[in-house]
Write a protein that holds these residues in place. Structure first.
Motif, PDB file in Angstrom:
ATOM      1  N   LYS A   1     -20.086  73.045 -28.571  1.00 45.69           N
ATOM      2  CA  LYS A   1     -21.153  74.007 -28.832  1.00 45.69           C
ATOM      3  C   LYS A   1     -21.948  74.340 -27.568  1.00 45.69           C
ATOM      4  O   LYS A   1     -22.374  75.489 -27.376  1.00 45.69           O
ATOM      5  CB  LYS A   1     -22.110  73.455 -29.899  1.00 45.69           C
ATOM      6  CG  LYS A   1     -23.245  74.399 -30.269  1.00 45.69           C
ATOM      7  CD  LYS A   1     -24.105  73.816 -31.371  1.00 45.69           C
ATOM      8  CE  LYS A   1     -25.257  74.757 -31.736  1.00 45.69           C
ATOM      9  NZ  LYS A   1     -26.103  74.187 -32.821  1.00 45.69           N
ATOM     10  N   HIS A   2     -22.148  73.359 -26.698  1.00 42.45           N
ATOM     11  CA  HIS A   2     -23.076  73.545 -25.590  1.00 42.45           C
ATOM     12  C   HIS A   2     -22.409  73.760 -24.231  1.00 42.45           C
ATOM     13  O   HIS A   2     -23.049  74.276 -23.312  1.00 42.45           O
ATOM     14  CB  HIS A   2     -24.019  72.335 -25.488  1.00 42.45           C
ATOM     15  CG  HIS A   2     -24.954  72.212 -26.643  1.00 42.45           C
ATOM     16  ND1 HIS A   2     -24.631  71.522 -27.796  1.00 42.45           N
ATOM     17  CD2 HIS A   2     -26.195  72.705 -26.845  1.00 42.45           C
ATOM     18  CE1 HIS A   2     -25.641  71.583 -28.649  1.00 42.45           C
ATOM     19  NE2 HIS A   2     -26.596  72.295 -28.097  1.00 42.45           N
ATOM     20  N   PHE A   3     -21.152  73.369 -24.078  1.00 40.53           N
ATOM     21  CA  PHE A   3     -20.493  73.559 -22.796  1.00 40.53           C
ATOM     22  C   PHE A   3     -20.156  75.029 -22.604  1.00 40.53           C
ATOM     23  O   PHE A   3     -19.591  75.669 -23.485  1.00 40.53           O
ATOM     24  CB  PHE A   3     -19.214  72.721 -22.725  1.00 40.53           C
ATOM     25  CG  PHE A   3     -18.477  72.838 -21.426  1.00 40.53           C
ATOM     26  CD1 PHE A   3     -18.995  72.283 -20.264  1.00 40.53           C
ATOM     27  CD2 PHE A   3     -17.268  73.514 -21.344  1.00 40.53           C
ATOM     28  CE1 PHE A   3     -18.317  72.392 -19.057  1.00 40.53           C
ATOM     29  CE2 PHE A   3     -16.586  73.629 -20.149  1.00 40.53           C
ATOM     30  CZ  PHE A   3     -17.116  73.068 -18.990  1.00 40.53           C
ATOM     31  N   GLU A   4     -20.505  75.573 -21.456  1.00 46.62           N
ATOM     32  CA  GLU A   4     -20.270  76.988 -21.197  1.00 46.62           C
ATOM     33  C   GLU A   4     -18.866  77.217 -20.653  1.00 46.62           C
ATOM     34  O   GLU A   4     -18.541  76.832 -19.532  1.00 46.62           O
ATOM     35  CB  GLU A   4     -21.293  77.528 -20.188  1.00 46.62           C
ATOM     36  CG  GLU A   4     -21.151  79.024 -19.942  1.00 46.62           C
ATOM     37  CD  GLU A   4     -22.179  79.565 -18.966  1.00 46.62           C
ATOM     38  OE1 GLU A   4     -22.113  80.775 -18.654  1.00 46.62           O
ATOM     39  OE2 GLU A   4     -23.053  78.786 -18.524  1.00 46.62           O
TER      40      GLU A   4
ATOM     41  N   THR B   1     -15.818  79.349 -19.133  1.00 45.43           N
ATOM     42  CA  THR B   1     -15.636  80.494 -18.250  1.00 45.43           C
ATOM     43  C   THR B   1     -14.141  80.694 -18.037  1.00 45.43           C
ATOM     44  O   THR B   1     -13.325  79.824 -18.374  1.00 45.43           O
ATOM     45  CB  THR B   1     -16.307  80.271 -16.880  1.00 45.43           C
ATOM     46  OG1 THR B   1     -15.622  79.211 -16.192  1.00 45.43           O
ATOM     47  CG2 THR B   1     -17.773  79.914 -17.042  1.00 45.43           C
TER      48      THR B   1
END
Length: 219
Positions: free
Chosen positions: A100-103, A105
């Motif tokens: 949920k919180h790791f971005e 890319t």
């Protein structure tokens, strides 16, 4: 223990009951020749893990909670520790936080997906796969894409999810199955948890556990 060792006290019966079937529980089985220098209690050597992470894992097993600040900085460490020692509930909770919180890319999604595959983090794999499908051109053009093409199983899962996303509802399947296919792994896990069933495993396994039996209807 050496001068740098950290000793944590735990009850064998608690580890065997609350972490039943885990690697951690199995470490408590049988006799141990190593004894503490201050007591006659046996010592189980644990290596290659941050003492604070191990301490918090023990507290979790005993029913303690982990502060949001700790989830934020250590969620991946908790995944690694729980995966290594077979503490399923902690692993799933840590995975949910990390996913949920790791971005994600374009640059890190492939490495994250391969990590999720290596640790059997099925929710994180799903999140990564969806990100790839939503940014397929950019991901294919990235330097890291070649590494995923070497993993046949991961490529199959990406193609499988892509195929599922294209399916139309009402294709002749029995009532309820299409609804299950639309649920995320988190939602499937929640349903199984509410039923008191095993809730870890790949999407196909979770759906199979939730499929209505003959004469039943999906709710």
């Amino acid at each position: 223990p050496t001068a740098k060792s950290v000793i944590f006290h735990a009850h064998k019966v608690v580890l065997q009951f609350c972490a039943k079937g885990s690697t951690l529980a199995s470490l408590c089985e049988g006799g141990h020749d190593t004894l503490s220098s201050t007591t006659t209690m046996p010592v189980v050597p644990i290596s290659d893990i941050n003492p604070e992470v191990f301490h918090q894992m023990l507290q979790y097993i005993y029913g303690g909670t982990i502060a949001p600040s700790e989830w934020e900085i250590r969620s991946k460490d908790f995944i690694d520790a729980a995966d290594r020692y077979g503490v399923t509930n902690l692993k799933i909770e840590a995975e949910a936080w990390y996913a949920k919180h790791f971005e994600l890319t374009v640059e890190n999604v492939i490495d994250t997906l391969l990590y999720a595959d290596d640790t059997s983090c099925f929710l994180l794999k799903e999140v990564c796969t969806k990100f790839i499908l939503e940014n397929v051109k950019e991901v294919i053009a990235s330097d890291s894409f070649e590494s995923i093409t070497q993993s046949t199983s991961v490529m199959k899962e990406i193609l499988s999810l892509a195929t599922t996303n294209k399916k139309q509802a009402g294709d002749g399947k029995k009532k309820g199955i299409e609804d299950l296919n639309k649920l995320s792994i988190n939602e499937l896990r929640a349903k199984l948890y509410d039923r008191g069933d095993e809730f870890d495993g790949p999407r196909e396994t979770l759906i199979a556990q939730l499929e209505p039996r003959t004469g039943e209807e999906f709710e």
